[in-house]
Design a protein around this motif. Structure first.
Motif, PDB file in Angstrom:
ATOM      1  N   LEU A 123     -10.591  54.358  44.792  1.00  0.00           N
ATOM      2  CA  LEU A 123      -9.642  53.658  45.652  1.00  0.00           C
ATOM      3  C   LEU A 123      -9.751  54.201  47.074  1.00  0.00           C
ATOM      4  CD1 LEU A 123      -6.437  53.565  43.432  1.00  0.00           C
ATOM      5  CD2 LEU A 123      -7.599  51.563  44.343  1.00  0.00           C
ATOM      6  N   ALA A 124      -9.834  53.301  48.043  1.00  0.00           N
ATOM      7  CA  ALA A 124      -9.978  53.724  49.439  1.00  0.00           C
ATOM      8  C   ALA A 124      -8.860  53.144  50.287  1.00  0.00           C
ATOM      9  CB  ALA A 124     -11.339  53.299  49.979  1.00  0.00           C
ATOM     10  N   MET A 125      -7.888  53.984  50.609  1.00  0.00           N
ATOM     11  CA  MET A 125      -6.779  53.583  51.472  1.00  0.00           C
ATOM     12  C   MET A 125      -6.702  54.453  52.723  1.00  0.00           C
ATOM     13  SD  MET A 125      -3.564  52.887  48.938  1.00  0.00           S
ATOM     14  CE  MET A 125      -3.644  51.815  47.521  1.00  0.00           C
ATOM     15  N   THR A 126      -6.732  55.770  52.514  1.00  0.00           N
ATOM     16  CA  THR A 126      -6.439  56.724  53.577  1.00  0.00           C
ATOM     17  C   THR A 126      -7.482  56.697  54.692  1.00  0.00           C
ATOM     18  OG1 THR A 126      -5.397  58.161  51.940  1.00  0.00           O
ATOM     19  CG2 THR A 126      -5.946  59.149  54.057  1.00  0.00           C
ATOM     20  N   GLU A 127      -7.001  56.792  55.921  1.00  0.00           N
ATOM     21  CA  GLU A 127      -7.867  56.844  57.101  1.00  0.00           C
ATOM     22  C   GLU A 127      -7.544  58.105  57.905  1.00  0.00           C
ATOM     23  OE1 GLU A 127      -7.485  53.293  59.394  1.00  0.00           O
ATOM     24  OE2 GLU A 127      -7.904  51.962  57.694  1.00  0.00           O
ATOM     25  N   PRO A 128      -8.464  58.515  58.788  1.00  0.00           N
ATOM     26  CA  PRO A 128      -8.192  59.695  59.627  1.00  0.00           C
ATOM     27  C   PRO A 128      -6.887  59.597  60.407  1.00  0.00           C
ATOM     28  CG  PRO A 128     -10.505  59.107  59.758  1.00  0.00           C
ATOM     29  CD  PRO A 128      -9.840  58.025  58.962  1.00  0.00           C
ATOM     30  N   GLY A 129      -6.497  58.376  60.807  1.00  0.00           N
ATOM     31  CA  GLY A 129      -5.261  58.226  61.574  1.00  0.00           C
ATOM     32  C   GLY A 129      -4.146  57.549  60.815  1.00  0.00           C
ATOM     33  N   ALA A 130      -4.347  57.319  59.516  1.00  0.00           N
ATOM     34  CA  ALA A 130      -3.331  56.629  58.714  1.00  0.00           C
ATOM     35  C   ALA A 130      -3.344  57.198  57.304  1.00  0.00           C
ATOM     36  CB  ALA A 130      -3.598  55.123  58.672  1.00  0.00           C
ATOM     37  N   GLY A 131      -2.439  58.171  57.070  1.00  0.00           N
ATOM     38  CA  GLY A 131      -2.315  58.773  55.752  1.00  0.00           C
ATOM     39  C   GLY A 131      -1.130  58.173  55.033  1.00  0.00           C
ATOM     40  N   SER A 132       0.043  58.757  55.270  1.00  0.00           N
ATOM     41  CA  SER A 132       1.252  58.224  54.633  1.00  0.00           C
ATOM     42  C   SER A 132       1.625  56.853  55.180  1.00  0.00           C
ATOM     43  CB  SER A 132       2.413  59.207  54.851  1.00  0.00           C
ATOM     44  OG  SER A 132       2.137  60.452  54.260  1.00  0.00           O
ATOM     45  N   ASP A 133       1.257  56.579  56.439  1.00  0.00           N
ATOM     46  CA  ASP A 133       1.570  55.290  57.056  1.00  0.00           C
ATOM     47  C   ASP A 133       0.430  54.314  56.796  1.00  0.00           C
ATOM     48  OD1 ASP A 133       2.550  53.206  58.560  1.00  0.00           O
ATOM     49  OD2 ASP A 133       1.986  54.091  60.495  1.00  0.00           O
ATOM     50  N   THR A 153     -13.248  53.172  59.052  1.00  0.00           N
ATOM     51  CA  THR A 153     -13.542  54.405  58.315  1.00  0.00           C
ATOM     52  C   THR A 153     -12.384  54.765  57.397  1.00  0.00           C
ATOM     53  OG1 THR A 153     -14.875  55.252  60.153  1.00  0.00           O
ATOM     54  CG2 THR A 153     -14.097  56.864  58.545  1.00  0.00           C
ATOM     55  N   LYS A 154     -12.721  55.195  56.197  1.00  0.00           N
ATOM     56  CA  LYS A 154     -11.754  55.767  55.255  1.00  0.00           C
ATOM     57  C   LYS A 154     -12.190  57.199  54.976  1.00  0.00           C
ATOM     58  CE  LYS A 154      -9.659  51.766  54.542  1.00  0.00           C
ATOM     59  NZ  LYS A 154      -8.226  51.518  54.870  1.00  0.00           N
ATOM     60  N   HIS A 155     -11.224  58.077  54.707  1.00  0.00           N
ATOM     61  CA  HIS A 155     -11.600  59.438  54.332  1.00  0.00           C
ATOM     62  C   HIS A 155     -10.675  59.979  53.249  1.00  0.00           C
ATOM     63  CE1 HIS A 155      -8.933  62.124  57.178  1.00  0.00           C
ATOM     64  NE2 HIS A 155      -8.228  61.186  56.601  1.00  0.00           N
ATOM     65  N   PHE A 156     -11.044  61.173  52.736  1.00  0.00           N
ATOM     66  CA  PHE A 156     -10.358  61.764  51.581  1.00  0.00           C
ATOM     67  C   PHE A 156     -10.458  60.851  50.352  1.00  0.00           C
ATOM     68  CE2 PHE A 156      -7.187  64.034  54.628  1.00  0.00           C
ATOM     69  CZ  PHE A 156      -8.092  65.066  54.834  1.00  0.00           C
ATOM     70  N   ILE A 157     -11.552  60.161  50.194  1.00  0.00           N
ATOM     71  CA  ILE A 157     -11.685  59.215  49.081  1.00  0.00           C
ATOM     72  C   ILE A 157     -12.276  59.949  47.878  1.00  0.00           C
ATOM     73  CG2 ILE A 157     -12.525  56.977  48.345  1.00  0.00           C
ATOM     74  CD1 ILE A 157     -10.531  57.060  50.800  1.00  0.00           C
ATOM     75  N   SER A 158     -11.458  60.116  46.865  1.00  0.00           N
ATOM     76  CA  SER A 158     -11.826  60.921  45.705  1.00  0.00           C
ATOM     77  C   SER A 158     -12.993  60.327  44.929  1.00  0.00           C
ATOM     78  CB  SER A 158     -10.624  61.070  44.765  1.00  0.00           C
ATOM     79  OG  SER A 158      -9.572  61.751  45.406  1.00  0.00           O
ATOM     80  N   HIS A 159     -13.915  61.187  44.544  1.00  0.00           N
ATOM     81  CA  HIS A 159     -15.110  60.926  43.731  1.00  0.00           C
ATOM     82  C   HIS A 159     -15.864  59.660  44.131  1.00  0.00           C
ATOM     83  CE1 HIS A 159     -12.756  58.090  41.207  1.00  0.00           C
ATOM     84  NE2 HIS A 159     -11.817  59.009  41.189  1.00  0.00           N
ATOM     85  N   ALA A 160     -15.836  59.322  45.423  1.00  0.00           N
ATOM     86  CA  ALA A 160     -16.580  58.145  45.895  1.00  0.00           C
ATOM     87  C   ALA A 160     -18.084  58.360  45.806  1.00  0.00           C
ATOM     88  CB  ALA A 160     -16.186  57.815  47.330  1.00  0.00           C
ATOM     89  N   ASP A 161     -18.507  59.627  45.728  1.00  0.00           N
ATOM     90  CA  ASP A 161     -19.946  59.903  45.671  1.00  0.00           C
ATOM     91  C   ASP A 161     -20.576  59.400  44.381  1.00  0.00           C
ATOM     92  OD1 ASP A 161     -18.403  61.833  44.340  1.00  0.00           O
ATOM     93  OD2 ASP A 161     -19.962  63.353  44.490  1.00  0.00           O
ATOM     94  N   ILE A 162     -19.812  59.356  43.296  1.00  0.00           N
ATOM     95  CA  ILE A 162     -20.375  58.862  42.038  1.00  0.00           C
ATOM     96  C   ILE A 162     -19.865  57.460  41.687  1.00  0.00           C
ATOM     97  CG2 ILE A 162     -20.618  61.207  41.120  1.00  0.00           C
ATOM     98  CD1 ILE A 162     -18.250  60.494  39.218  1.00  0.00           C
ATOM     99  N   ALA A 163     -18.912  56.955  42.459  1.00  0.00           N
ATOM    100  CA  ALA A 163     -18.344  55.638  42.163  1.00  0.00           C
ATOM    101  C   ALA A 163     -19.377  54.547  42.426  1.00  0.00           C
ATOM    102  CB  ALA A 163     -17.095  55.397  42.998  1.00  0.00           C
ATOM    103  N   ASP A 164     -19.452  53.575  41.543  1.00  0.00           N
ATOM    104  CA  ASP A 164     -20.372  52.453  41.705  1.00  0.00           C
ATOM    105  C   ASP A 164     -19.810  51.396  42.648  1.00  0.00           C
ATOM    106  OD1 ASP A 164     -22.554  52.914  39.442  1.00  0.00           O
ATOM    107  OD2 ASP A 164     -20.596  53.489  38.634  1.00  0.00           O
ATOM    108  N   PHE A 165     -18.503  51.413  42.821  1.00  0.00           N
ATOM    109  CA  PHE A 165     -17.865  50.479  43.745  1.00  0.00           C
ATOM    110  C   PHE A 165     -16.544  51.078  44.216  1.00  0.00           C
ATOM    111  CE2 PHE A 165     -16.226  49.502  39.564  1.00  0.00           C
ATOM    112  CZ  PHE A 165     -14.880  49.267  39.760  1.00  0.00           C
ATOM    113  N   SER A 166     -16.079  50.565  45.336  1.00  0.00           N
ATOM    114  CA  SER A 166     -14.796  51.008  45.900  1.00  0.00           C
ATOM    115  C   SER A 166     -13.829  49.836  45.953  1.00  0.00           C
ATOM    116  CB  SER A 166     -14.989  51.557  47.316  1.00  0.00           C
ATOM    117  OG  SER A 166     -15.847  52.669  47.323  1.00  0.00           O
ATOM    118  N   ILE A 167     -12.582  50.131  45.713  1.00  0.00           N
ATOM    119  CA  ILE A 167     -11.509  49.161  45.926  1.00  0.00           C
ATOM    120  C   ILE A 167     -10.901  49.538  47.267  1.00  0.00           C
ATOM    121  CG2 ILE A 167      -9.363  48.193  45.037  1.00  0.00           C
ATOM    122  CD1 ILE A 167     -10.286  49.372  42.260  1.00  0.00           C
TER     123      ILE A 167
END
Length: 387
Positions: A123-133, A153-167
């Motif tokens: 899951l990719a939601m968090t951005e460098p300038g948008a965490g809780s907001d 850009t999204k960051h702090f995206i857990s286990h994206a290195d092995i994920a076959d796709f991102s939501i």
């Protein structure tokens, strides 16, 4: 609410705990030492988890999951939470429930392969300038004919290195609110090999060694409109509908680690002798144990009640926030006191305590910081009075 376990719940707890102790604990030292979870370990444990019926157990029976009610699922999560996070999350994967919101075609492409252990999602939601907001995000998806073009850009995206796709959640418009303009958000499936989509190594983290995070970059990344998950501009509602229990999942895994730390502290207090007696007989230690046990029980009850209410359709945002807040802050306290009871040995890596202590830190940040949870709780208290 019934306080006793059903026969099924007892069986699930026993089965999961035995699996954790026999299949996950033996790999912890290597993952902690190297900070890496080898794919051969993942695949080996994954097969065993599937055979044991523990893989993707969070999902409904109609798609191949265990069909657990929320309370029983949280008990299962608690047992998994005893182990290194990378091991239990990757090897005994629990696909995101949001995959259930997909079309039949999307389920065939994304959901069912995840259920079989053939693919991983992220899951990719968090951005460098948008965490809780989240509605302050700047990454965008712009309609272009039969496609969308993604940038940002999204960051702090857990286990994206092995994920076959991102939501991926992207801003697709804007609306006026009493607090000013807010982004309208839409969710999309983005396959890893899509041109314009790059997955970069993330940051080194003091918590959860082996459980990676990544930076996702979108540079005129073109995807078809059929890759949209749910409705246009309805991504925020989609997340609230399908991801609401993630706070309880965090709470449950914290309970497992706290119980493991507590067990070490109690056993050491009974075995270790100083000045001719067990250290547990000294008030300085015995009172610590009493406080740890009380806090753990309180977090247990808050989490189980929220899970039970979730199934009754009566759970509130405050219920889930209280459980997450209490469990994460309790884990920090229990881990710290367990180390204090062990003295210098508590900080050595011969025991899991220093890991549990380090891992506890991130729990008060992800899935909503403790401050955000307190905001949700206080807002629910004040709203009926016009506050």
């Amino acid at each position: 609410m019934q306080f006793g376990l059903t026969e099924e719940q007892s069986m699930i707890i026993d089965t999961t705990r035995a699996f954790v102790e026999n299949e996950l604990y033996p790999h912890e030292a290597e993952v902690e030492r190297t900070g890496h979870l080898p794919m051969e370990i993942i695949k080996d444990v994954q097969v065993k988890a599937i055979e044991a019926g523990l893989y993707a157990a969070n999902m409904p029976e109609e798609v191949g999951g265990a069909g657990l009610d929320t309370l029983t699922w949280l008990m299962y999560e608690k047992e998994l939470g005893r182990a290194n996070y990378a091991l239990h999350w990757t090897c005994v994967a629990r696909p995101s429930n949001i995959l259930m919101a997909g079309t039949d075609e999307q389920k065939e492409k994304y959901l069912y392969p995840c259920m079989k252990g053939e693919k991983w999602d992220c899951l990719a939601m968090t951005e460098p300038g948008a965490g809780s907001d989240l509605r302050g995000m700047t990454a965008t998806a712009r309609a272009d004919g039969d496609d969308f073009i993604l940038n940002g850009t999204k960051h702090f995206i857990s286990h994206a290195d092995i994920a076959d796709f991102s939501i991926v959640f992207m801003a697709t418009g804007e609306e006026d609110t009493p607090r000013g303009p807010k982004k309208l958000i839409t969710a999309f499936f983005v396959d890893k090999d899509t041109p314009g989509f790059t997955v970069r190594d993330g940051y080194r983290n003091v918590s959860h060694r082996g459980y990676t995070n990544a930076v996702l970059e979108f540079d005129d990344c073109r995807i078809p409109k059929s890759a949209m998950l749910g409705e246009l501009h309805k991504g925020f509602d989609l997340a609230n509908t399908w991801l609401g229990a993630t706070r309880l999942q965090v709470a449950a895994t914290c309970l497992g680690r706290a119980e493991r730390a507590m067990q070490h502290a109690v056993e050491y207090s009974a075995e270790r002798k100083q000045f001719g007696q067990q250290i547990g007989k000294f008030q300085g230690i015995s009172f610590k144990l009493a406080d740890m046990a009380t806090e753990l029980k309180a977090a247990d009850l808050l989490t189980w009640e929220a899970g039970w209410k979730f199934d009754q359709g009566t759970v509130t945002e405050s219920d889930m926030s209280m459980a997450k807040l209490k469990a994460t802050e309790m884990l920090a306290m229990v881990a710290d006191e367990a180390i204090q009871i062990h003295g210098g040995m508590g900080l050595m890596d011969e025991l899991p305590l220093e890991r549990i202590w380090r891992d506890a830190r991130v729990e008060r940040i992800w899935e909503g910081t403790s401050e955000i949870q307190r905001h949700i709780i206080s807002r629910e208290l004040l709203r009926p009075l016009g506050g």
